[in-house]
Design a protein around this motif. Structure first.
Motif, PDB file in Angstrom:
ATOM      1  N   TYR A  53       0.920  -1.256  -0.040  1.00 18.42           N
ATOM      2  CA  TYR A  53      -0.014   0.132  -0.007  1.00 18.42           C
ATOM      3  C   TYR A  53       1.001   1.128  -0.153  1.00 18.42           C
ATOM      4  O   TYR A  53       0.581   2.145   0.627  1.00 18.42           O
ATOM      5  CB  TYR A  53      -0.951   0.004   1.183  1.00 18.42           C
ATOM      6  N   ASP A  54       2.136   1.208  -0.793  1.00 16.15           N
ATOM      7  CA  ASP A  54       2.992   2.281  -0.882  1.00 16.15           C
ATOM      8  C   ASP A  54       3.476   2.820   0.335  1.00 16.15           C
ATOM      9  O   ASP A  54       3.410   4.260   0.453  1.00 16.15           O
ATOM     10  CB  ASP A  54       2.241   3.312  -1.800  1.00 16.15           C
ATOM     11  N   ASN A  55       3.617   1.978   1.265  1.00 13.81           N
ATOM     12  CA  ASN A  55       4.360   2.625   2.595  1.00 13.81           C
ATOM     13  C   ASN A  55       5.843   2.054   2.565  1.00 13.81           C
ATOM     14  O   ASN A  55       6.129   0.980   2.740  1.00 13.81           O
ATOM     15  CB  ASN A  55       3.607   1.865   3.580  1.00 13.81           C
ATOM     16  N   PRO A  56       6.861   2.914   2.483  1.00 15.49           N
ATOM     17  CA  PRO A  56       8.140   2.616   2.461  1.00 15.49           C
ATOM     18  C   PRO A  56       8.733   2.084   3.461  1.00 15.49           C
ATOM     19  O   PRO A  56       9.717   1.022   3.484  1.00 15.49           O
ATOM     20  CB  PRO A  56       8.867   3.869   1.946  1.00 15.49           C
ATOM     21  N   PRO A  61      11.137  -4.779   2.397  1.00 14.95           N
ATOM     22  CA  PRO A  61      12.056  -5.607   3.418  1.00 14.95           C
ATOM     23  C   PRO A  61      13.102  -5.162   4.015  1.00 14.95           C
ATOM     24  O   PRO A  61      13.396  -5.484   5.109  1.00 14.95           O
ATOM     25  CB  PRO A  61      12.261  -6.901   2.474  1.00 14.95           C
ATOM     26  N   ARG A  62      13.942  -4.443   3.227  1.00 12.27           N
ATOM     27  CA  ARG A  62      14.955  -3.724   4.047  1.00 12.27           C
ATOM     28  C   ARG A  62      14.733  -2.965   5.084  1.00 12.27           C
ATOM     29  O   ARG A  62      15.186  -2.882   5.863  1.00 12.27           O
ATOM     30  CB  ARG A  62      15.780  -3.165   3.023  1.00 12.27           C
ATOM     31  N   SER A  63      13.622  -1.993   4.626  1.00 12.35           N
ATOM     32  CA  SER A  63      13.086  -1.204   5.796  1.00 12.35           C
ATOM     33  C   SER A  63      12.648  -1.997   7.255  1.00 12.35           C
ATOM     34  O   SER A  63      12.836  -1.488   8.232  1.00 12.35           O
ATOM     35  CB  SER A  63      12.207  -0.270   5.193  1.00 12.35           C
ATOM     36  N   VAL A  64      11.939  -3.051   6.862  1.00  9.84           N
ATOM     37  CA  VAL A  64      11.177  -3.483   7.928  1.00  9.84           C
ATOM     38  C   VAL A  64      12.455  -4.272   8.763  1.00  9.84           C
ATOM     39  O   VAL A  64      12.392  -4.089   9.932  1.00  9.84           O
ATOM     40  CB  VAL A  64      10.349  -4.645   7.156  1.00  9.84           C
ATOM     41  N   ALA A 125       2.847  -7.142  17.195  1.00  6.53           N
ATOM     42  CA  ALA A 125       3.045  -5.642  17.425  1.00  6.53           C
ATOM     43  C   ALA A 125       3.311  -5.154  15.877  1.00  6.53           C
ATOM     44  O   ALA A 125       2.928  -4.019  15.552  1.00  6.53           O
ATOM     45  CB  ALA A 125       4.346  -5.164  18.230  1.00  6.53           C
ATOM     46  N   PHE A 126       4.275  -5.782  15.264  1.00 11.77           N
ATOM     47  CA  PHE A 126       4.364  -5.372  13.649  1.00 11.77           C
ATOM     48  C   PHE A 126       3.095  -5.437  12.957  1.00 11.77           C
ATOM     49  O   PHE A 126       2.804  -4.661  11.989  1.00 11.77           O
ATOM     50  CB  PHE A 126       5.374  -6.288  13.197  1.00 11.77           C
ATOM     51  N   MET A 127       2.477  -6.498  13.195  1.00 11.57           N
ATOM     52  CA  MET A 127       1.270  -6.833  12.232  1.00 11.57           C
ATOM     53  C   MET A 127       0.072  -5.678  12.754  1.00 11.57           C
ATOM     54  O   MET A 127      -0.843  -5.529  11.825  1.00 11.57           O
ATOM     55  CB  MET A 127       0.475  -8.003  12.520  1.00 11.57           C
ATOM     56  N   LYS A 128      -0.048  -5.513  14.064  1.00 10.03           N
ATOM     57  CA  LYS A 128      -0.855  -4.429  14.356  1.00 10.03           C
ATOM     58  C   LYS A 128      -0.379  -3.153  13.840  1.00 10.03           C
ATOM     59  O   LYS A 128      -1.133  -2.250  13.367  1.00 10.03           O
ATOM     60  CB  LYS A 128      -0.953  -4.393  15.895  1.00 10.03           C
ATOM     61  N   LEU A 129       0.669  -2.863  13.912  1.00 10.66           N
ATOM     62  CA  LEU A 129       1.119  -1.525  13.346  1.00 10.66           C
ATOM     63  C   LEU A 129       1.022  -1.501  11.801  1.00 10.66           C
ATOM     64  O   LEU A 129       0.581  -0.490  11.061  1.00 10.66           O
ATOM     65  CB  LEU A 129       2.644  -1.210  13.388  1.00 10.66           C
ATOM     66  N   ASP A 130       1.064  -2.512  11.163  1.00 10.24           N
ATOM     67  CA  ASP A 130       1.053  -2.528   9.588  1.00 10.24           C
ATOM     68  C   ASP A 130      -0.582  -2.522   9.334  1.00 10.24           C
ATOM     69  O   ASP A 130      -0.997  -1.977   8.641  1.00 10.24           O
ATOM     70  CB  ASP A 130       1.332  -4.010   9.136  1.00 10.24           C
TER      71      ASP A 130
END
Length: 229
Positions: A53-56, A61-64, A125-130
């Motif tokens: 959804y165009d969120n860098p 993957p590198r940012s995550v 926590a990551f899935m919630k933020l996403d």
């Protein structure tokens, strides 16, 4: 053969109590034997695919990888976990990229419960933020689409309006949140340097006693029978 079986019975009757006591003693020793100082290490893994959804920060993957392995993410979204496990998380959490938008997370700790707890909390926590960022972006596009659709435009701008609405619909259709592909399964946990617990050491002691008893009963009879041949 009958003579050999008779001798085996005689030896078993003669040494039964001694061998039984030895077997029980080995079991007790196994139960009481102190465990080595080396701690067990448990590793658990989970796999997810990133959203689109165009969120860098959350779709690349590198940012995550950078996000999940840096202190601010855990401090902000898992403050209680950070206070409890701040030393271990920095060294024991591994985040790697797979093909496409696949992300693999693995965590190592000294107990099965702690390993599963930490990895599941980080993943959730990551899935919630996403999901929050996905919903925000989706709502923004939907609201914008409503605004464009409700506008009254002249005939010369109608084609542009329809094309713009079509592009917004396409964007909504292509949007995807992150998805958990392989949840952390405690039954699939990997164990390294695992020390036997008291029950397991007791069972091993008893098995050793039974094996030694069998050898003590059988071998002398076999060797004696062979010497007479």
């Amino acid at each position: 053969m009958g003579h050999m079986i008779q001798r085996l019975k005689e030896r078993m009757n003669k040494y039964f109590l001694i061998l039984l006591a030895t077997t029980i003693l080995l079991g007790v020793i196994g139960w009481l034997l102190p465990v080595g100082q080396e701690k067990s290490s448990y590793t658990l893994e989970t796999t997810l695919t990133l959203g689109n959804y165009d969120n860098p920060d959350l779709n690349d993957p590198r940012s995550v990888i950078i996000l999940l392995t840096e202190t601010p993410f855990v401090e902000e979204h898992l403050n209680d976990l950070w206070e409890e496990k701040f030393e271990q998380i920095g060294t024991n959490l591994q985040v790697t990229a797979g093909p496409g938008k696949i992300i693999n997370l693995s965590y190592t700790d000294h107990s099965e419960e702690s390993t599963a707890k930490v990895l599941n909390k980080i993943t959730r926590a990551f899935m919630k933020l996403d999901k929050e960022q996905f919903d925000k972006k989706q709502k923004f596009i939907q609201d914008y689409k409503k605004t464009i659709t409700s506008e009254e435009v002249g005939p010369e701008a109608k084609a542009d309006q329809q094309r713009f609405i079509y592009e917004l619909n396409t964007a909504l259709f292509d949007m995807k949140p992150a998805k958990l592909l392989k949840p952390a399964d405690i039954n699939a946990i990997n164990t390294e340097n695992r020390a036997f617990n008291s029950k397991e050491r007791a069972v091993l002691g008893i098995l050793l006693g039974v094996t030694l008893s069998f050898l003590w009963i059988v071998f002398p009879v076999i060797f004696k029978e062979q010497s007479f041949e």
